[in-house]
Design a protein around this motif. Structure first.
Motif, short mmCIF file in Angstrom:
data_model
loop_
_atom_site.label_atom_id
_atom_site.label_comp_id
_atom_site.label_asym_id
_atom_site.label_seq_id
_atom_site.Cartn_x
_atom_site.Cartn_y
_atom_site.Cartn_z
N ILE A 159 -79.89 -93.36 -35.97
CA ILE A 159 -79.72 -92.27 -35.01
C ILE A 159 -79.08 -92.81 -33.73
CG2 ILE A 159 -80.93 -90.60 -33.54
CD1 ILE A 159 -82.98 -90.28 -35.83
N ALA A 160 -79.57 -93.96 -33.27
CA ALA A 160 -79.02 -94.57 -32.06
C ALA A 160 -77.54 -94.90 -32.25
CB ALA A 160 -79.80 -95.83 -31.71
N ASP A 161 -77.18 -95.42 -33.41
CA ASP A 161 -75.77 -95.75 -33.69
C ASP A 161 -74.91 -94.49 -33.71
OD1 ASP A 161 -76.39 -98.43 -33.92
OD2 ASP A 161 -76.46 -98.41 -36.13
N ILE A 162 -75.41 -93.44 -34.33
CA ILE A 162 -74.64 -92.20 -34.44
C ILE A 162 -74.43 -91.56 -33.08
CG2 ILE A 162 -74.72 -89.81 -35.30
CD1 ILE A 162 -76.18 -90.96 -37.81
N LEU A 163 -75.48 -91.51 -32.28
CA LEU A 163 -75.42 -90.81 -31.00
C LEU A 163 -74.98 -91.68 -29.83
CD1 LEU A 163 -78.60 -88.56 -31.31
CD2 LEU A 163 -76.22 -87.97 -31.78
N GLY A 164 -74.95 -93.00 -30.05
CA GLY A 164 -74.53 -93.90 -28.99
C GLY A 164 -75.55 -94.05 -27.88
N ILE A 165 -76.83 -94.00 -28.24
CA ILE A 165 -77.91 -94.20 -27.26
C ILE A 165 -78.81 -95.31 -27.77
CG2 ILE A 165 -77.83 -91.82 -26.40
CD1 ILE A 165 -80.25 -91.15 -28.12
N SER A 166 -79.70 -95.79 -26.92
CA SER A 166 -80.58 -96.89 -27.32
C SER A 166 -81.68 -96.40 -28.27
CB SER A 166 -81.21 -97.55 -26.09
OG SER A 166 -82.15 -96.66 -25.50
N VAL A 167 -82.25 -97.33 -29.03
CA VAL A 167 -83.33 -97.01 -29.96
C VAL A 167 -84.54 -96.49 -29.19
CG1 VAL A 167 -84.90 -97.95 -31.70
CG2 VAL A 167 -82.52 -98.66 -31.69
N SER A 168 -84.86 -97.11 -28.05
CA SER A 168 -86.02 -96.65 -27.28
C SER A 168 -85.78 -95.25 -26.73
CB SER A 168 -86.34 -97.63 -26.14
OG SER A 168 -85.25 -97.72 -25.25
N ASN A 169 -84.53 -94.95 -26.38
CA ASN A 169 -84.20 -93.60 -25.92
C ASN A 169 -84.37 -92.60 -27.06
OD1 ASN A 169 -83.33 -91.56 -24.23
ND2 ASN A 169 -81.29 -92.39 -23.93
N VAL A 170 -84.04 -93.00 -28.27
CA VAL A 170 -84.22 -92.12 -29.43
C VAL A 170 -85.69 -91.74 -29.58
CG1 VAL A 170 -84.16 -92.02 -31.96
CG2 VAL A 170 -82.19 -92.92 -30.71
N SER A 171 -86.56 -92.74 -29.57
CA SER A 171 -87.99 -92.43 -29.78
C SER A 171 -88.56 -91.61 -28.64
CB SER A 171 -88.79 -93.71 -30.01
OG SER A 171 -88.66 -94.58 -28.91
N THR A 172 -88.14 -91.89 -27.42
CA THR A 172 -88.62 -91.11 -26.27
C THR A 172 -88.16 -89.66 -26.38
OG1 THR A 172 -88.55 -93.07 -24.85
CG2 THR A 172 -88.56 -90.93 -23.75
N LYS A 173 -86.88 -89.47 -26.69
CA LYS A 173 -86.33 -88.12 -26.78
C LYS A 173 -86.98 -87.34 -27.93
CE LYS A 173 -81.81 -88.32 -24.64
NZ LYS A 173 -82.01 -87.14 -23.83
N ILE A 174 -87.20 -88.00 -29.07
CA ILE A 174 -87.84 -87.32 -30.20
C ILE A 174 -89.22 -86.84 -29.81
CG2 ILE A 174 -88.84 -87.67 -32.50
CD1 ILE A 174 -86.37 -89.36 -33.19
N ALA A 175 -89.99 -87.69 -29.16
CA ALA A 175 -91.34 -87.30 -28.74
C ALA A 175 -91.29 -86.11 -27.79
CB ALA A 175 -92.04 -88.49 -28.08
N ARG A 176 -90.37 -86.14 -26.85
CA ARG A 176 -90.25 -85.02 -25.88
C ARG A 176 -89.81 -83.73 -26.56
NH1 ARG A 176 -87.36 -88.39 -21.03
NH2 ARG A 176 -89.23 -89.46 -20.33
N ILE A 177 -88.87 -83.84 -27.48
CA ILE A 177 -88.40 -82.64 -28.18
C ILE A 177 -89.51 -82.06 -29.05
CG2 ILE A 177 -86.75 -81.76 -29.88
CD1 ILE A 177 -84.80 -83.95 -28.85
#
Length: 191
Positions: A159-177
């Protein structure tokens, strides 16, 4: 007309990913069609997520394929083809979505009869899924893309590779969403 992948299978050709992309980079139409055919699910998932109106889906799918054709010679083989295709498709879909949002404000009515899902009531479960789809459609573009990939059970690194964001940002954003969606369900069910 026989599909390119079937033609190759008929003659027992097995092309590895590098060979296919060498052909694609040289603008070989059969190789391009093969890649699209093998990964068409990616295009359909993105199109269905970003286009609630069926009459716009074909336009978006065509635009995605056009951009894939234009960009295949820039494909970086260090990424999986699905990762790269998701990235291109999501970028095209987000641009398409923004253009359409500027032209119109689309509202999809939320069904009033939705209740908590239960195993005994499959109709209720279907209604909950429809409501989830509606809530996801209402998310910001990046959040919508993130949920699409999360629901496709992509790993956080992919997901991080596809969206161009960090892995930690992915997990944070998923939790918030997830929290945001949970709140939407609670608010909706209370009304």
């Amino acid at each position: 007309m026989m599909r390119p992948a079937r033609v190759l299978a008929k003659y027992n050709y097995s092309l590895d990913q590098t060979c296919v992309f060498t052909m694609v980079q040289k603008r070989n139409k059969i190789a391009f069609e093969m890649v699209i055919e093998e990964n068409q699910g990616i295009i359909y998932k993105v199109v269905n997520t970003y286009c609630p109106r069926p009459d716009e889906r074909e336009d978006l799918a065509q635009e995605i394929m056009l951009q894939l054709w234009k960009a295949f010679d820039k494909y970086d083989t260090k990424y999986k083809i699905s990762t790269w295709m998701y990235r291109v498709a999501l970028n095209v879909a987000i641009s398409f979505y923004r253009k359409n949002q500027a032209r119109q404000h689309l509202r999809i009515p939320i069904q009033e009869t939705v209740t908590h899902p239960s195993e005994e009531n499959p109709e209720s479960h279907e209604q909950q899924l429809a409501l989830l789809d509606q809530f996801i459609l209402e998310l910001k573009e990046l959040d919508k893309a993130l949920m699409l990939l999360y629901l496709e059970q992509k790993g956080q690194q992919e997901i991080a590779d596809i969206l161009g964001i960090s892995v930690s940002n992915v997990s944070t954003k998923i939790a918030r969403i997830k929290d945001k969606l949970k709140q939407r369900f609670l608010t909706h069910n209370d009304s």
